[in-house]
Motif scaffolding. Structure first.
Motif, PDB file in Angstrom:
ATOM      1  N   ILE A 314       0.837  -1.208   0.000  1.00  0.00           N
ATOM      2  CA  ILE A 314       0.000   0.000   0.000  1.00  0.00           C
ATOM      3  C   ILE A 314       0.870   1.256   0.000  1.00  0.00           C
ATOM      4  O   ILE A 314       0.564   2.246  -0.673  1.00  0.00           O
ATOM      5  CB  ILE A 314      -0.951  -0.026   1.213  1.00  0.00           C
ATOM      6  N   VAL A 315       1.968   1.223   0.741  1.00  0.00           N
ATOM      7  CA  VAL A 315       2.874   2.373   0.759  1.00  0.00           C
ATOM      8  C   VAL A 315       3.409   2.669  -0.645  1.00  0.00           C
ATOM      9  O   VAL A 315       3.447   3.822  -1.097  1.00  0.00           O
ATOM     10  CB  VAL A 315       4.031   2.123   1.752  1.00  0.00           C
ATOM     11  N   ILE A 316       3.812   1.623  -1.362  1.00  0.00           N
ATOM     12  CA  ILE A 316       4.346   1.815  -2.721  1.00  0.00           C
ATOM     13  C   ILE A 316       3.256   2.292  -3.664  1.00  0.00           C
ATOM     14  O   ILE A 316       3.459   3.213  -4.469  1.00  0.00           O
ATOM     15  CB  ILE A 316       4.974   0.506  -3.220  1.00  0.00           C
ATOM     16  N   PHE A 317       2.061   1.709  -3.600  1.00  0.00           N
ATOM     17  CA  PHE A 317       0.983   2.107  -4.500  1.00  0.00           C
ATOM     18  C   PHE A 317       0.511   3.529  -4.214  1.00  0.00           C
ATOM     19  O   PHE A 317       0.077   4.247  -5.125  1.00  0.00           O
ATOM     20  CB  PHE A 317      -0.175   1.122  -4.384  1.00  0.00           C
ATOM     21  N   ASP A 318       0.566   3.946  -2.956  1.00  0.00           N
ATOM     22  CA  ASP A 318       0.254   5.354  -2.642  1.00  0.00           C
ATOM     23  C   ASP A 318       1.250   6.288  -3.320  1.00  0.00           C
ATOM     24  O   ASP A 318       0.880   7.332  -3.860  1.00  0.00           O
ATOM     25  CB  ASP A 318       0.293   5.567  -1.127  1.00  0.00           C
ATOM     26  N   ARG A 319       2.519   5.921  -3.300  1.00  0.00           N
ATOM     27  CA  ARG A 319       3.527   6.742  -3.960  1.00  0.00           C
ATOM     28  C   ARG A 319       3.338   6.728  -5.479  1.00  0.00           C
ATOM     29  O   ARG A 319       3.554   7.750  -6.140  1.00  0.00           O
ATOM     30  CB  ARG A 319       4.920   6.239  -3.587  1.00  0.00           C
ATOM     31  N   VAL A 320       2.917   5.611  -6.030  1.00  0.00           N
ATOM     32  CA  VAL A 320       2.633   5.547  -7.467  1.00  0.00           C
ATOM     33  C   VAL A 320       1.512   6.515  -7.829  1.00  0.00           C
ATOM     34  O   VAL A 320       1.585   7.242  -8.831  1.00  0.00           O
ATOM     35  CB  VAL A 320       2.252   4.106  -7.880  1.00  0.00           C
ATOM     36  N   ARG A 321       0.476   6.557  -7.020  1.00  0.00           N
ATOM     37  CA  ARG A 321      -0.648   7.458  -7.293  1.00  0.00           C
ATOM     38  C   ARG A 321      -0.209   8.919  -7.218  1.00  0.00           C
ATOM     39  O   ARG A 321      -0.647   9.746  -8.020  1.00  0.00           O
ATOM     40  CB  ARG A 321      -1.769   7.177  -6.285  1.00  0.00           C
ATOM     41  N   GLU A 322       0.665   9.253  -6.292  1.00  0.00           N
ATOM     42  CA  GLU A 322       1.171  10.616  -6.216  1.00  0.00           C
ATOM     43  C   GLU A 322       2.043  10.954  -7.418  1.00  0.00           C
ATOM     44  O   GLU A 322       1.941  12.047  -7.993  1.00  0.00           O
ATOM     45  CB  GLU A 322       1.972  10.798  -4.926  1.00  0.00           C
ATOM     46  N   ASN A 323       2.903  10.011  -7.811  1.00  0.00           N
ATOM     47  CA  ASN A 323       3.813  10.280  -8.925  1.00  0.00           C
ATOM     48  C   ASN A 323       3.093  10.339 -10.269  1.00  0.00           C
ATOM     49  O   ASN A 323       3.602  10.959 -11.207  1.00  0.00           O
ATOM     50  CB  ASN A 323       4.907   9.208  -8.968  1.00  0.00           C
ATOM     51  N   GLN A 324       1.945   9.723 -10.379  1.00  0.00           N
ATOM     52  CA  GLN A 324       1.186   9.835 -11.627  1.00  0.00           C
ATOM     53  C   GLN A 324       0.711  11.263 -11.861  1.00  0.00           C
ATOM     54  O   GLN A 324       0.497  11.666 -13.000  1.00  0.00           O
ATOM     55  CB  GLN A 324      -0.004   8.875 -11.598  1.00  0.00           C
ATOM     56  N   THR A 325       0.560  12.037 -10.798  1.00  0.00           N
ATOM     57  CA  THR A 325       0.214  13.451 -10.927  1.00  0.00           C
ATOM     58  C   THR A 325       1.458  14.307 -11.136  1.00  0.00           C
ATOM     59  O   THR A 325       1.434  15.260 -11.928  1.00  0.00           O
ATOM     60  CB  THR A 325      -0.546  13.925  -9.676  1.00  0.00           C
ATOM     61  N   LEU A 326       2.536  13.966 -10.453  1.00  0.00           N
ATOM     62  CA  LEU A 326       3.761  14.769 -10.536  1.00  0.00           C
ATOM     63  C   LEU A 326       4.572  14.466 -11.788  1.00  0.00           C
ATOM     64  O   LEU A 326       5.304  15.331 -12.272  1.00  0.00           O
ATOM     65  CB  LEU A 326       4.624  14.523  -9.297  1.00  0.00           C
ATOM     66  N   MET A 327       4.458  13.262 -12.320  1.00  0.00           N
ATOM     67  CA  MET A 327       5.259  12.835 -13.472  1.00  0.00           C
ATOM     68  C   MET A 327       4.339  12.484 -14.644  1.00  0.00           C
ATOM     69  O   MET A 327       4.352  11.368 -15.169  1.00  0.00           O
ATOM     70  CB  MET A 327       6.131  11.630 -13.080  1.00  0.00           C
ATOM     71  N   ARG A 328       3.564  13.463 -15.071  1.00  0.00           N
ATOM     72  CA  ARG A 328       2.562  13.187 -16.103  1.00  0.00           C
ATOM     73  C   ARG A 328       3.187  12.841 -17.447  1.00  0.00           C
ATOM     74  O   ARG A 328       2.580  12.133 -18.258  1.00  0.00           O
ATOM     75  CB  ARG A 328       1.635  14.392 -16.261  1.00  0.00           C
ATOM     76  N   GLU A 329       4.362  13.352 -17.718  1.00  0.00           N
ATOM     77  CA  GLU A 329       4.994  13.106 -19.006  1.00  0.00           C
ATOM     78  C   GLU A 329       5.742  11.773 -19.042  1.00  0.00           C
ATOM     79  O   GLU A 329       6.220  11.373 -20.094  1.00  0.00           O
ATOM     80  CB  GLU A 329       5.962  14.240 -19.336  1.00  0.00           C
ATOM     81  N   SER A 330       5.854  11.072 -17.907  1.00  0.00           N
ATOM     82  CA  SER A 330       6.571   9.799 -17.852  1.00  0.00           C
ATOM     83  C   SER A 330       5.597   8.648 -18.070  1.00  0.00           C
ATOM     84  O   SER A 330       4.400   8.747 -17.768  1.00  0.00           O
ATOM     85  CB  SER A 330       7.275   9.638 -16.504  1.00  0.00           C
ATOM     86  N   ASN A 331       6.127   7.541 -18.574  1.00  0.00           N
ATOM     87  CA  ASN A 331       5.288   6.355 -18.768  1.00  0.00           C
ATOM     88  C   ASN A 331       5.157   5.598 -17.450  1.00  0.00           C
ATOM     89  O   ASN A 331       5.809   5.908 -16.456  1.00  0.00           O
ATOM     90  CB  ASN A 331       5.855   5.457 -19.869  1.00  0.00           C
ATOM     91  N   LEU A 332       4.291   4.566 -17.454  1.00  0.00           N
ATOM     92  CA  LEU A 332       3.983   3.844 -16.222  1.00  0.00           C
ATOM     93  C   LEU A 332       5.204   3.113 -15.686  1.00  0.00           C
ATOM     94  O   LEU A 332       5.413   3.036 -14.465  1.00  0.00           O
ATOM     95  CB  LEU A 332       2.842   2.849 -16.470  1.00  0.00           C
ATOM     96  N   GLU A 333       6.027   2.566 -16.551  1.00  0.00           N
ATOM     97  CA  GLU A 333       7.203   1.830 -16.101  1.00  0.00           C
ATOM     98  C   GLU A 333       8.143   2.734 -15.313  1.00  0.00           C
ATOM     99  O   GLU A 333       8.651   2.357 -14.248  1.00  0.00           O
ATOM    100  CB  GLU A 333       7.936   1.227 -17.296  1.00  0.00           C
ATOM    101  N   PHE A 389       9.267  -6.915  -6.421  1.00  0.00           N
ATOM    102  CA  PHE A 389       9.492  -7.580  -7.698  1.00  0.00           C
ATOM    103  C   PHE A 389       8.270  -8.308  -8.263  1.00  0.00           C
ATOM    104  O   PHE A 389       8.343  -8.835  -9.367  1.00  0.00           O
ATOM    105  CB  PHE A 389      10.635  -8.594  -7.570  1.00  0.00           C
ATOM    106  N   ILE A 390       7.163  -8.352  -7.521  1.00  0.00           N
ATOM    107  CA  ILE A 390       5.989  -9.079  -8.020  1.00  0.00           C
ATOM    108  C   ILE A 390       4.785  -8.149  -8.188  1.00  0.00           C
ATOM    109  O   ILE A 390       4.160  -8.123  -9.256  1.00  0.00           O
ATOM    110  CB  ILE A 390       5.630 -10.244  -7.075  1.00  0.00           C
ATOM    111  N   ALA A 391       4.429  -7.389  -7.146  1.00  0.00           N
ATOM    112  CA  ALA A 391       3.210  -6.575  -7.191  1.00  0.00           C
ATOM    113  C   ALA A 391       3.285  -5.513  -8.288  1.00  0.00           C
ATOM    114  O   ALA A 391       2.374  -5.400  -9.125  1.00  0.00           O
ATOM    115  CB  ALA A 391       2.975  -5.930  -5.819  1.00  0.00           C
ATOM    116  N   SER A 392       4.350  -4.713  -8.298  1.00  0.00           N
ATOM    117  CA  SER A 392       4.466  -3.645  -9.305  1.00  0.00           C
ATOM    118  C   SER A 392       4.563  -4.186 -10.731  1.00  0.00           C
ATOM    119  O   SER A 392       3.896  -3.662 -11.635  1.00  0.00           O
ATOM    120  CB  SER A 392       5.675  -2.764  -8.984  1.00  0.00           C
ATOM    121  N   PRO A 393       5.362  -5.224 -11.000  1.00  0.00           N
ATOM    122  CA  PRO A 393       5.381  -5.780 -12.356  1.00  0.00           C
ATOM    123  C   PRO A 393       4.032  -6.305 -12.826  1.00  0.00           C
ATOM    124  O   PRO A 393       3.722  -6.242 -14.019  1.00  0.00           O
ATOM    125  CB  PRO A 393       6.417  -6.902 -12.259  1.00  0.00           C
TER     126      PRO A 393
END
Length: 494
Positions: A314-333, A389-393
């Motif tokens: 959950i900690v990692i996925f929360d950071r992913v959700r924040e970075n999707q707003t801050l890093m809009r020009e970057s791809n998901l990987e 190595f499993i959840a994010s991939p």
């Protein structure tokens, strides 16, 4: 921004590694005939006993009732002494007499001090010069009476009675089919023997316990076998406990899936639950490979690791959700790699602190608690591995698959299919430019001299170009110029 580690580039390697772990676990499960189920999930009788040399006997013939206790572990930290005699008078008054090991260098000196208590009698049965600190702690207080109670010494290699695993197994073979396991260090000569019960036969526990103790006492001496605990579970209760354990894990996974769906998108919830299933499967594979006993402590360890792992995810996925707003020009990987890298320090610190606690649990306990600590160590390592190595991939693979599916649907919507590729267009070869073409081009590029003054003096306007009749063929010069300009444009295009 911190350095981003490209975790997603190696995702197929770790997918293959996890598959290999599962394959090895399934192989050992089949070869070993299933898990090493404990008495909680396998009907029968489990007896924990120790073969240790006798040190001395103690009895009580005074008024009232007397008990003795030799505290160990946490009890020893709060006990009044290392050895305590408690006498309860007829009027209910209780008197405790504590003794400290440090005050008595030998067993002889210690037994003389015990005999000074009114009504207590002692008799040395073994090494009189042994250190009293080697006395085996009692699981529970023992009641004294006219029949002497035996106190034993902790076994030592090469001294006193020796009980090897193979010898104890051969002794119990005459009693019935059993599973024998060493508890703690081998030199302690402590074992757990399990005898399977095929039915809820009345008196099975009492009869089997008497037969086991009789066989052991015949082989090693009546006063050198200590029965520490007995557990009996009937077939129906064992089946019920097994079903309840499975349902506990399934309900926990469903509840976590529902929570993740409310907090994140569906793909994140599925990835988190698949990572948790991965955690539980790896722990069971480890238990199958190394024959770790599966009991209620194992289920507790699995449920604990599920909660520990989902917190990190959950900690990692929360950071992913924040970075999707801050890093809009970057791809998901890139966003996933950045999020895992940013939380990696927190993951290592949390896992390391928890690891120190469970290491102490594994090193300082025995029996079921030792197995619990071992599975917790495996779970912490594996839970951290699955989070990174499993959840994010899984999220990345899911999103890539959905993107390809949407593109394919869009192409099919306009009648374009992936298998229908347009034929390659043959490009015409450029024509060579000749000297005559260059001359014509130069002539056409040079305008005829004409001035307004010349036109006025002539008294007439410039003649309008003659209209070309429809279908009339242009003159040779015009045709050559048009063909030449067409070739020039084509060469410039190429």
């Amino acid at each position: 921004m911190k350095r981003v580690i490209r975790f997603q580039r190696t995702r197929y390697i770790f997918f293959a590694f996890s598959a290999l772990l599962f394959a090895v676990g399934i192989t050992f499960y089949v070869v070993n005939g299933g898990f090493n189920r404990g008495v909680d999930f396998k009907s029968g009788l489990a007896l924990q006993f120790q073969v240790a040399p006798a040190s001395f006997t103690i009895g009580y013939t005074g008024a009232g009732a007397a008990t003795i206790s030799i505290p160990a572990g946490e009890q020893a930290l709060t006990a009044a002494g290392d050895f305590i005699i408690s006498v309860t008078a007829e009027d209910g008054t209780k008197t405790d007499t504590p003794f400290r090991w440090a005050d008595y260098p030998t067993v002889t000196a210690f037994t003389e001090a015990l005999a000074a208590v009114p009504g207590v009698q002692t008799a040395i049965k073994g090494d009189a010069g042994a250190d009293p600190r080697r006395l085996v702690p009692l699981v529970r207080p023992a009641t004294l009476g006219d029949t002497p109670y035996t106190i034993n010494l902790t076994p030592s290699s090469g001294k006193g009675v020796q009980a090897r695993l193979a010898d104890v197994r051969a002794t119990l073979d005459a009693v019935g089919t059993h599973d024998l396991q060493v508890v703690g260090a081998v030199e302690n000569q402590e074992f757990i023997a399990r005898f399977e019960a095929s039915s809820d036969e009345a008196g099975f526990q009492t009869t089997m316990e008497e037969n086991v103790l009789a066989a052991l006492r015949t082989a090693y001496g009546g006063d050198q076998v200590i029965l520490k605990s007995t557990d009996f579970v009937g077939p129906r209760l064992a089946q019920s406990l097994g079903s309840q354990a499975v349902w506990l894990i399934v309900i926990a996974l469903i509840a976590i899936l529902a929570y993740m769906m409310l907090r994140f998108k569906f793909v994140y919830a599925v990835a988190a639950v698949l990572a948790l299933v991965h955690d539980a499967a790896v722990m069971l594979a480890f238990a199958a490979i190394f024959r770790v006993e599966i009991d209620s402590a194992t289920i507790a360890a699995i449920l604990t690791i599920l909660g520990y792992s989902i917190n990190d995810t959950i900690v990692i996925f929360d950071r992913v959700r924040e970075n999707q707003t801050l890093m809009r020009e970057s791809n998901l990987e890139t966003i996933l790699d950045a999020s895992v890298s940013q939380t990696l320090g927190r993951t290592i610190i949390t896992s390391g602190a928890t690891m120190m606690a469970v290491l102490a649990l594994f090193l300082l306990t025995s029996g079921s608690m030792k197995n619990f600590g071992l599975l917790m160590i495996v779970g912490i390592i594996e839970g951290t591995y699955s989070t990174v190595f499993i959840a994010s991939p899984i999220v990345l693979e899911w999103e890539n698959a959905m993107t390809k599916r949407r593109k394919r649907r869009e192409l099919e919507k306009y009648g374009v299919h992936d298998h229908a590729k347009p034929a390659p267009v043959e490009e015409p070869e450029p024509e060579e430019e000749t000297d005559a073409d260059e001359a014509v081009e130069a002539t056409a590029a040079t305008p005829a001299p004409f001035t307004a003054a010349a036109a006025i003096e002539a008294g007439s306007a410039p003649a309008a170009p003659a209209a070309t009749a429809p279908g009339a063929e242009p003159s040779g010069i015009a045709r050559d110029q048009g063909s030449h300009h067409h070739r020039r444009r084509r060469r410039r295009h190429h």
